[in-house]
Design an enzyme around this catalytic site. Structure first.
Site, PDB file in Angstrom:
ATOM      1  N   LYS A  64      17.531 -37.233 -22.678  1.00  0.00           N
ATOM      2  CA  LYS A  64      16.181 -37.083 -23.215  1.00  0.00           C
ATOM      3  C   LYS A  64      16.013 -35.767 -23.982  1.00  0.00           C
ATOM      4  O   LYS A  64      15.562 -35.749 -25.130  1.00  0.00           O
ATOM      5  CB  LYS A  64      15.174 -37.155 -22.056  1.00  0.00           C
ATOM      6  CG  LYS A  64      13.770 -36.779 -22.410  1.00  0.00           C
ATOM      7  CD  LYS A  64      13.142 -37.786 -23.325  1.00  0.00           C
ATOM      8  CE  LYS A  64      11.913 -37.214 -23.965  1.00  0.00           C
ATOM      9  NZ  LYS A  64      11.029 -38.197 -24.511  1.00  0.00           N
ATOM     10  N   ARG A  91      -1.991 -31.159 -29.960  1.00  0.00           N
ATOM     11  CA  ARG A  91      -1.190 -30.170 -29.236  1.00  0.00           C
ATOM     12  C   ARG A  91      -0.137 -29.581 -30.176  1.00  0.00           C
ATOM     13  O   ARG A  91       0.574 -30.296 -30.853  1.00  0.00           O
ATOM     14  CB  ARG A  91      -0.501 -30.829 -28.024  1.00  0.00           C
ATOM     15  CG  ARG A  91      -1.448 -31.130 -26.894  1.00  0.00           C
ATOM     16  CD  ARG A  91      -0.734 -31.832 -25.754  1.00  0.00           C
ATOM     17  NE  ARG A  91      -0.299 -33.162 -26.145  1.00  0.00           N
ATOM     18  CZ  ARG A  91       0.489 -33.944 -25.403  1.00  0.00           C
ATOM     19  NH1 ARG A  91       0.940 -33.518 -24.242  1.00  0.00           N
ATOM     20  NH2 ARG A  91       0.831 -35.139 -25.832  1.00  0.00           N
ATOM     21  N   CYS A 107       5.727 -32.660 -27.417  1.00  0.00           N
ATOM     22  CA  CYS A 107       7.089 -32.917 -26.940  1.00  0.00           C
ATOM     23  C   CYS A 107       8.146 -32.011 -27.573  1.00  0.00           C
ATOM     24  O   CYS A 107       8.729 -31.172 -26.893  1.00  0.00           O
ATOM     25  CB  CYS A 107       7.448 -34.379 -27.175  1.00  0.00           C
ATOM     26  SG  CYS A 107       6.294 -35.488 -26.357  1.00  0.00           S
ATOM     27  N   GLY A 148       8.597 -29.911 -44.698  1.00  0.00           N
ATOM     28  CA  GLY A 148       7.157 -29.743 -44.777  1.00  0.00           C
ATOM     29  C   GLY A 148       6.710 -28.615 -43.884  1.00  0.00           C
ATOM     30  O   GLY A 148       7.405 -27.596 -43.756  1.00  0.00           O
ATOM     31  N   PHE A 191      13.914 -38.376 -40.488  1.00  0.00           N
ATOM     32  CA  PHE A 191      13.701 -37.035 -39.910  1.00  0.00           C
ATOM     33  C   PHE A 191      14.276 -35.932 -40.793  1.00  0.00           C
ATOM     34  O   PHE A 191      14.652 -34.865 -40.313  1.00  0.00           O
ATOM     35  CB  PHE A 191      14.210 -36.953 -38.463  1.00  0.00           C
ATOM     36  CG  PHE A 191      13.129 -37.356 -37.494  1.00  0.00           C
ATOM     37  CD1 PHE A 191      12.644 -38.647 -37.470  1.00  0.00           C
ATOM     38  CD2 PHE A 191      12.536 -36.431 -36.644  1.00  0.00           C
ATOM     39  CE1 PHE A 191      11.605 -39.021 -36.637  1.00  0.00           C
ATOM     40  CE2 PHE A 191      11.495 -36.790 -35.790  1.00  0.00           C
ATOM     41  CZ  PHE A 191      11.032 -38.085 -35.790  1.00  0.00           C
TER      42      PHE A 191
HETATM   43  C1  UGA Z   1       9.002 -37.343 -30.091  1.00  0.00           C
HETATM   44  C2  UGA Z   1      10.277 -38.184 -30.196  1.00  0.00           C
HETATM   45  O1  UGA Z   1      10.413 -38.683 -31.534  1.00  0.00           O
HETATM   46  C3  UGA Z   1      10.220 -39.365 -29.223  1.00  0.00           C
HETATM   47  O2  UGA Z   1      11.431 -40.119 -29.274  1.00  0.00           O
HETATM   48  C4  UGA Z   1      10.016 -38.807 -27.816  1.00  0.00           C
HETATM   49  O3  UGA Z   1       9.913 -39.865 -26.855  1.00  0.00           O
HETATM   50  C5  UGA Z   1       8.727 -37.992 -27.776  1.00  0.00           C
HETATM   51  O4  UGA Z   1       8.819 -36.909 -28.724  1.00  0.00           O
HETATM   52  C6  UGA Z   1       8.574 -37.443 -26.387  1.00  0.00           C
HETATM   53  O5  UGA Z   1       9.411 -36.650 -25.960  1.00  0.00           O
HETATM   54  O6  UGA Z   1       7.677 -37.903 -25.671  1.00  0.00           O
HETATM   55  P1  UGA Z   1       6.511 -37.603 -31.022  1.00  0.00           P
HETATM   56  O7  UGA Z   1       6.215 -36.274 -30.397  1.00  0.00           O
HETATM   57  O8  UGA Z   1       5.547 -38.726 -30.839  1.00  0.00           O
HETATM   58  O9  UGA Z   1       7.916 -38.166 -30.489  1.00  0.00           O
HETATM   59  O10 UGA Z   1       6.629 -37.316 -32.578  1.00  0.00           O
HETATM   60  P2  UGA Z   1       7.724 -37.478 -33.731  1.00  0.00           P
HETATM   61  O11 UGA Z   1       7.496 -38.736 -34.459  1.00  0.00           O
HETATM   62  O12 UGA Z   1       9.088 -37.230 -33.205  1.00  0.00           O
HETATM   63  O13 UGA Z   1       7.303 -36.274 -34.686  1.00  0.00           O
HETATM   64  C7  UGA Z   1       7.340 -34.930 -34.202  1.00  0.00           C
HETATM   65  C8  UGA Z   1       6.922 -33.967 -35.251  1.00  0.00           C
HETATM   66  O14 UGA Z   1       7.939 -33.849 -36.243  1.00  0.00           O
HETATM   67  C9  UGA Z   1       5.640 -34.302 -36.010  1.00  0.00           C
HETATM   68  O15 UGA Z   1       4.855 -33.132 -36.119  1.00  0.00           O
HETATM   69  C10 UGA Z   1       6.137 -34.768 -37.361  1.00  0.00           C
HETATM   70  O16 UGA Z   1       5.200 -34.549 -38.373  1.00  0.00           O
HETATM   71  C11 UGA Z   1       7.369 -33.895 -37.536  1.00  0.00           C
HETATM   72  N1  UGA Z   1       8.373 -34.439 -38.477  1.00  0.00           N
HETATM   73  C12 UGA Z   1       8.973 -35.618 -38.226  1.00  0.00           C
HETATM   74  C13 UGA Z   1       8.723 -33.701 -39.599  1.00  0.00           C
HETATM   75  O17 UGA Z   1       8.199 -32.593 -39.834  1.00  0.00           O
HETATM   76  N2  UGA Z   1       9.669 -34.198 -40.447  1.00  0.00           N
HETATM   77  C14 UGA Z   1      10.278 -35.389 -40.231  1.00  0.00           C
HETATM   78  O18 UGA Z   1      11.138 -35.785 -41.059  1.00  0.00           O
HETATM   79  C15 UGA Z   1       9.921 -36.122 -39.090  1.00  0.00           C
END
Ligand code: UGA
Length: 433
Positions: free
Chosen positions: A204, A330, A260, A253, A249
């Site tokens: 994880k 958060r 998380c 930005g 990913f």
């Molecule tokens: C993340 C993980 O993707 C999940 O697999 C995991 O279960 C979860 O944490 C957790 O530990 O509970 P999440 O926090 O919902 O999920 O969000 P993400 O979709 O991973 O995005 C995280 C951050 O990265 C966001 O602020 C998003 O804007 C940013 N991001 C994402 C970028 O800046 N660039 C990208 O290319 C992708």
């Protein structure tokens, strides 16, 4: 199966609802009375697409109930623990007090043949310690990390991309129990791995550390692009065509936030240091540092675009949540940018389709608009920091009519640059000329 789920936040509420939909009898347990009252009425206390419908249907089926009474767990034989493990207030480590409290509450109600299933994100070594206490009751422990994303939580729960069961050697009985719980996903061909406790806990945090590293890698490239005139979005497209790298990913930005990724990389670092292996993940401090620099970069760009001072200038901040399709603020980069600009004296007006109520609780000093038009009217500068489709889809021609100064900072590289420039805007992206 008869299932209890302790902890009814993003993870537990979705898990409980989804398990009931799949035919199990589920009792959701949480110490938070208003949260339980709201869930029991079919109203999630947070925004998550598809959850209201799923919750209502599961309650109507008679297979899902909610309570604050921990003794209700006695009705079940499979007990999921889905409580939060936030960052401690005085350091980087994870706060395990909710996990400990959940186990304390469960212990009097479990016994022979029961299986406790840990879903919370915990430092490696936690399951082994908890197992000792659980064994005294005759029950068994499985560590079953959760990989759902906010905004896609329902889909990720019903159809996960993998299942990981961390078990003690030879505990085939618990594996069989979880296979029954997840029969639907297994029938769909979901890969399922059985590991030891430590591996399951590490899977994880390693997954989240990898995702965070991927984002910070491309944001580091954005810093270099900014110094050289290169375009990081084209760079990401080009390296992403290599299937070993992949394009997902790699969006440069304002960086990652949420409940998380940021806290998980810090907790991982803290745990590795405890284990005497801090060096192995020392790079995660750099990942964190690159990420936080992106927020400052947006603030610096805004200041430069406004001629060196933001004092008294109206700045429209589009988005306050950490990502679209969520109301979660958060550790939100968007909200940090808004707060920093306000602190520098700007007249910040923030707007968000779902996140304003949560943002207002944390930052009541900010002004929040009803809608984007309201935020944009008379703005000297526009900053897009959360790529909600309604903001990405704004018409640059009509938007120009609303503002006082036609400069946009695209903190997510999500806008159609040519269209905005074509409509007379000065466009500043992240890592783009
Ligand atoms: C993340 C993980 O993707 C999940 O697999 C995991 O279960 C979860 O944490 C957790 O530990 O509970 P999440 O926090 O919902 O999920 O969000 P993400 O979709 O991973 O995005 C995280 C951050 O990265 C966001 O602020 C998003 O804007 C940013 N991001 C994402 C970028 O800046 N660039 C990208 O290319 C992708």
């Amino acid at each position: 199966m008869r299932i209890s789920v302790t902890g009814c936040g993003y993870l537990g509420a979705v898990h409980a609802s989804a398990m009931a939909k799949l035919g199990h009898d589920v009792i959701g347990i949480d110490v938070d009375e208003p949260k339980i009252a709201s869930l029991a009425q079919g109203e999630p206390p947070f925004f998550e697409p598809e959850l209201p419908e799923l919750l209502t249907a599961s309650i109507a089926s008679g297979r899902l109930r909610f309570t604050t009474d921990p003794a209700a767990a006695a009705e079940a034989t499979v007990h999921f623990v889905a409580v939060g493990t936030p960052q401690t207030s005085d350091g980087n480590a994870a706060d395990l007090s909710y996990v400990d409290a959940a186990i304390d509450a469960l212990l009097p109600h479990i016994g022979d043949g029961h299986v406790v299933v840990g879903k919370s994100t915990v430092p490696v070594g936690t399951a082994a310690k908890l197992a000792e206490r659980i064994h005294e009751t005759g029950a068994r422990l499985v560590w079953n990390p959760e990989f759902l994303r906010e905004g896609y939580a329902v889909r990720d729960t019903v159809e996960p991309d993998r299942l990981v069961y961390g078990v003690e050697p030879g505990d085939d009985a618990s594996v069989a129990v979880l296979d029954e719980v997840y029969a639907h996903a297994l029938e769909l061909g979901t890969p399922r791995m059985v590991t030891d406790f430590a591996t399951s806990e590490l899977v994880k945090v390693a997954a989240n550390a990898f995702l965070a590293t991927k984002i910070s890698f491309i944001n580091a490239m954005a810093e270099i692009a900014e110094a050289t005139g290169a375009d990081v979005t084209q760079l990401a497209d080009a390296i992403g065509h290599d299937s070993r790298i992949g394009r997902r990913f790699l969006n440069a930005g304002v960086g990652f936030g949420g409940g998380c990724l940021p806290k998980d990389i810090r907790a991982f670092t803290a745990r590795a240091e405890e284990l005497g292996r801090g060096e192995a993940v020392a790079f995660l401090k750099e990942v964190d540092g690159i990420n936080l620099r992106r927020r400052k970069r947006v603030v610096d760009l805004a200041t430069a675009e406004l001629g060196g001072s933001v004092v008294g200038r109206k700045v429209a901040v589009l988005g306050v949540t950490f990502k679209p399709h969520s109301d979660d603020v958060r550790d939100s980069p968007a909200l940090d940018v808004a707060v920093a600009l306000k602190g520098l004296g700007a007249a910040v007006v923030a707007v968000d389709p779902k996140g304003v109520a949560n943002a207002r609780v944390r930052h009541p000093q900010l002004d929040y608009a009803e809608d984007a038009t309201d935020a944009l009217r008379g703005a000297d500068l526009v900053i897009l920091v959360t790529e909600w489709p309604e903001y990405v889809g704004l018409d640059p021609v009509a938007t120009r009519e609303l503002v006082a100064g036609a400069t946009v900072i695209d903190g997510r590289n999500a806008l159609d640059r040519d269209a905005w420039v074509g409509a007379g805007w000065r466009y500043r992206g992240m890592g783009r000329s």
